[in-house]
Design a protein around this motif. Structure first.
Motif, PDB file in Angstrom:
ATOM      1  N   LYS A 154       0.836  -1.200   0.000  1.00 25.72           N
ATOM      2  CA  LYS A 154       0.000   0.000   0.000  1.00 25.72           C
ATOM      3  C   LYS A 154       0.877   1.258   0.000  1.00 25.72           C
ATOM      4  O   LYS A 154       0.580   2.245  -0.692  1.00 25.72           O
ATOM      5  CB  LYS A 154      -0.938  -0.018   1.213  1.00 25.72           C
ATOM      6  N   LEU A 155       1.981   1.181   0.746  1.00 24.70           N
ATOM      7  CA  LEU A 155       2.881   2.333   0.832  1.00 24.70           C
ATOM      8  C   LEU A 155       3.495   2.618  -0.539  1.00 24.70           C
ATOM      9  O   LEU A 155       3.607   3.779  -0.958  1.00 24.70           O
ATOM     10  CB  LEU A 155       3.968   2.069   1.876  1.00 24.70           C
ATOM     11  N   ALA A 156       3.854   1.551  -1.252  1.00 29.02           N
ATOM     12  CA  ALA A 156       4.432   1.722  -2.599  1.00 29.02           C
ATOM     13  C   ALA A 156       3.418   2.427  -3.501  1.00 29.02           C
ATOM     14  O   ALA A 156       3.780   3.312  -4.295  1.00 29.02           O
ATOM     15  CB  ALA A 156       4.825   0.373  -3.174  1.00 29.02           C
ATOM     16  N   ALA A 157       2.140   2.057  -3.358  1.00 25.96           N
ATOM     17  CA  ALA A 157       1.096   2.692  -4.179  1.00 25.96           C
ATOM     18  C   ALA A 157       0.922   4.160  -3.785  1.00 25.96           C
ATOM     19  O   ALA A 157       0.744   5.034  -4.650  1.00 25.96           O
ATOM     20  CB  ALA A 157      -0.221   1.936  -4.015  1.00 25.96           C
ATOM     21  N   VAL A 158       0.999   4.425  -2.478  1.00 28.08           N
ATOM     22  CA  VAL A 158       0.879   5.815  -2.001  1.00 28.08           C
ATOM     23  C   VAL A 158       2.003   6.663  -2.601  1.00 28.08           C
ATOM     24  O   VAL A 158       1.769   7.783  -3.080  1.00 28.08           O
ATOM     25  CB  VAL A 158       0.930   5.879  -0.448  1.00 28.08           C
ATOM     26  N   ILE A 159       3.215   6.105  -2.593  1.00 34.50           N
ATOM     27  CA  ILE A 159       4.383   6.863  -3.094  1.00 34.50           C
ATOM     28  C   ILE A 159       4.189   7.222  -4.572  1.00 34.50           C
ATOM     29  O   ILE A 159       4.576   8.310  -5.014  1.00 34.50           O
ATOM     30  CB  ILE A 159       5.691   6.072  -2.837  1.00 34.50           C
ATOM     31  N   GLN A 160       3.526   6.346  -5.308  1.00 32.85           N
ATOM     32  CA  GLN A 160       3.265   6.634  -6.730  1.00 32.85           C
ATOM     33  C   GLN A 160       2.322   7.832  -6.917  1.00 32.85           C
ATOM     34  O   GLN A 160       2.291   8.440  -7.979  1.00 32.85           O
ATOM     35  CB  GLN A 160       2.679   5.401  -7.433  1.00 32.85           C
ATOM     36  N   THR A 161       1.563   8.148  -5.870  1.00 36.87           N
ATOM     37  CA  THR A 161       0.651   9.304  -5.977  1.00 36.87           C
ATOM     38  C   THR A 161       1.339  10.627  -5.612  1.00 36.87           C
ATOM     39  O   THR A 161       0.766  11.698  -5.788  1.00 36.87           O
ATOM     40  CB  THR A 161      -0.576   9.154  -5.038  1.00 36.87           C
ATOM     41  N   ILE A 162       2.558  10.541  -5.074  1.00 34.28           N
ATOM     42  CA  ILE A 162       3.276  11.763  -4.666  1.00 34.28           C
ATOM     43  C   ILE A 162       4.030  12.298  -5.883  1.00 34.28           C
ATOM     44  O   ILE A 162       4.814  11.552  -6.489  1.00 34.28           O
ATOM     45  CB  ILE A 162       4.270  11.467  -3.511  1.00 34.28           C
ATOM     46  N   PRO A 163       3.785  13.537  -6.283  1.00 34.01           N
ATOM     47  CA  PRO A 163       4.451  14.054  -7.489  1.00 34.01           C
ATOM     48  C   PRO A 163       5.954  13.821  -7.531  1.00 34.01           C
ATOM     49  O   PRO A 163       6.483  13.451  -8.572  1.00 34.01           O
ATOM     50  CB  PRO A 163       4.081  15.544  -7.476  1.00 34.01           C
TER      51      PRO A 163
ATOM     52  N   ASN B 145       5.511  18.824   1.198  1.00 32.13           N
ATOM     53  CA  ASN B 145       4.633  17.681   0.928  1.00 32.13           C
ATOM     54  C   ASN B 145       4.887  16.955  -0.388  1.00 32.13           C
ATOM     55  O   ASN B 145       4.025  16.200  -0.854  1.00 32.13           O
ATOM     56  CB  ASN B 145       3.179  18.153   1.003  1.00 32.13           C
ATOM     57  N   GLY B 146       6.044  17.207  -0.997  1.00 32.79           N
ATOM     58  CA  GLY B 146       6.363  16.484  -2.234  1.00 32.79           C
ATOM     59  C   GLY B 146       5.499  16.870  -3.420  1.00 32.79           C
ATOM     60  O   GLY B 146       5.433  16.139  -4.411  1.00 32.79           O
ATOM     61  N   GLY B 147       4.812  18.007  -3.290  1.00 35.09           N
ATOM     62  CA  GLY B 147       3.971  18.476  -4.399  1.00 35.09           C
ATOM     63  C   GLY B 147       2.539  17.947  -4.361  1.00 35.09           C
ATOM     64  O   GLY B 147       1.769  18.145  -5.301  1.00 35.09           O
ATOM     65  N   LEU B 148       2.172  17.316  -3.237  1.00 37.47           N
ATOM     66  CA  LEU B 148       0.806  16.767  -3.140  1.00 37.47           C
ATOM     67  C   LEU B 148      -0.257  17.863  -3.028  1.00 37.47           C
ATOM     68  O   LEU B 148      -1.412  17.657  -3.387  1.00 37.47           O
ATOM     69  CB  LEU B 148       0.705  15.842  -1.926  1.00 37.47           C
ATOM     70  N   PHE B 149       0.143  19.003  -2.487  1.00 34.84           N
ATOM     71  CA  PHE B 149      -0.803  20.123  -2.357  1.00 34.84           C
ATOM     72  C   PHE B 149      -0.058  21.393  -2.702  1.00 34.84           C
ATOM     73  O   PHE B 149       0.949  21.717  -2.077  1.00 34.84           O
ATOM     74  CB  PHE B 149      -1.333  20.201  -0.919  1.00 34.84           C
TER      75      PHE B 149
END
Ligand SMILES: NC(=O)c1ccc[n+]([C@@H]2O[C@H](COP(=O)([O-])OP(=O)(O)OC[C@H]3O[C@@H](n4cnc5c(N)ncnc54)[C@H](O)[C@@H]3O)[C@@H](O)[C@H]2O)c1
Length: 249
Positions: free
Chosen positions: A201-210, A243-247
């Motif tokens: 799940k964490l790997a998938a979350v990381i894919q959502t971080i710009p 935030n890595g570009g998430l917001f």
């Protein structure tokens, strides 16, 4: 003013981000008090910073109790001539389905994450204002800005409240030499994240971080050191997004 004349209290400093903040402040020359519910773990960190206790000490501090902040203020006065910096880091994220959160669970999460910041800013804001100087840094969260995805509504709402309190206290204390700022991290590369989110799940979350990576908690700690500096007097009521570009605003 040299950092080695300055004293900082960090809440939730026994582990995770708070431990890193305490370590970076100490490395920058601060005398550091590590407040935590888990005083034994905080003592371990304090001893690793300075076995003599001269420049690092642990104290049992439950951020849900105003009296604990008052006692910490008195202790730092007696021990080191008073605090210059407060870092409101202690917090607890809780994953919960929105419609299943009970009123009691809501209150409990708000107590740890929001009411705590209110109490700490009241106690230390008053003490700092009386001395004509001080720095308060509140650790908020991206969840407080976006509503959160991986955490509960109570946590997200509480962190949103931290951002509001940051502005309210900043305005109140600005003319007395006291700044109040927030840092709002996205998901960080910290033990709690790896403990609470399964690896796939964490790997998938990381894919959502710009930027495709978890945030570096050491960098958040460096940002705290920057906001804590005596020279940081013109930053107040701010929220630094990391935030890595998430917001993006
Ligand atoms: N980990 C992340 O990805 C992330 C992201 C955004 C924001 N944050 C925020 O950063 C801060 C630190 O998070 P972390 O990941 O290091 O968490 P953590 O759970 O690893 O550490 C939290 C520390 O706070 C202490 N604590 C908990 N309740 C307390 C209380 N009532 N009184 C005193 N101490 C208490 C714990 O004992 C622990 O030492 C929190 O405010 C959290 O909401 C974390």
């Amino acid at each position: 003013m040299a950092a080695n004349h300055r004293v900082a209290l960090v809440t939730g400093a026994a582990r995770g981000l708070g431990e890193l903040v305490a370590r970076r402040l100490h490395a920058a020359g601060y005398r550091v008090a590590l407040g935590d519910l888990d005083v034994e773990a905080a003592q371990g960190v304090a001893r690793s910073l300075d076995g003599s206790g001269e420049s690092a000490m642990a104290l049992r501090l439950d951020v849900r109790n105003k009296a604990d902040f008052e006692a910490a203020d008195r202790l730092l006065d007696e021990h080191w001539g008073g605090a210059d910096v407060l870092v409101n880091n202690a917090g607890q994220s809780r994953v919960a389905a929105l419609m299943d959160i009970s009123p009691e669970e809501f209150d409990a999460v708000v107590q740890v994450n929001l009411r705590s910041v209110f109490l700490a800013c009241q106690v230390f804001g008053k003490a700092f204002a009386a001395r004509g100087q001080g720095r308060i840094v509140n650790i908020a969260s991206l969840a407080g800005q976006t509503g959160g995805t991986a955490t509960g509504a109570h946590y997200a709402a509480a962190k949103g409240g931290v951002l509001t309190l940051t502005k309210v206290f900043a305005r109140e204390l600005a003319a007395q030499g006291v700044t109040v700022n927030a840092i709002s991290p996205g998901p960080l590369d910290l033990p709690i994240v790896h403990e609470s989110v399964p690896a796939e799940k964490l790997a998938a979350v990381i894919q959502t971080i710009p930027v495709r990576t978890l945030g570096d908690a050491g960098f958040i700690a460096d940002a705290v050191v920057l906001l804590a500096a005596h020279e940081a007097g013109s930053v107040t009521g701010a929220c630094w997004d990391i935030n890595g570009g998430l917001f993006m605003r």
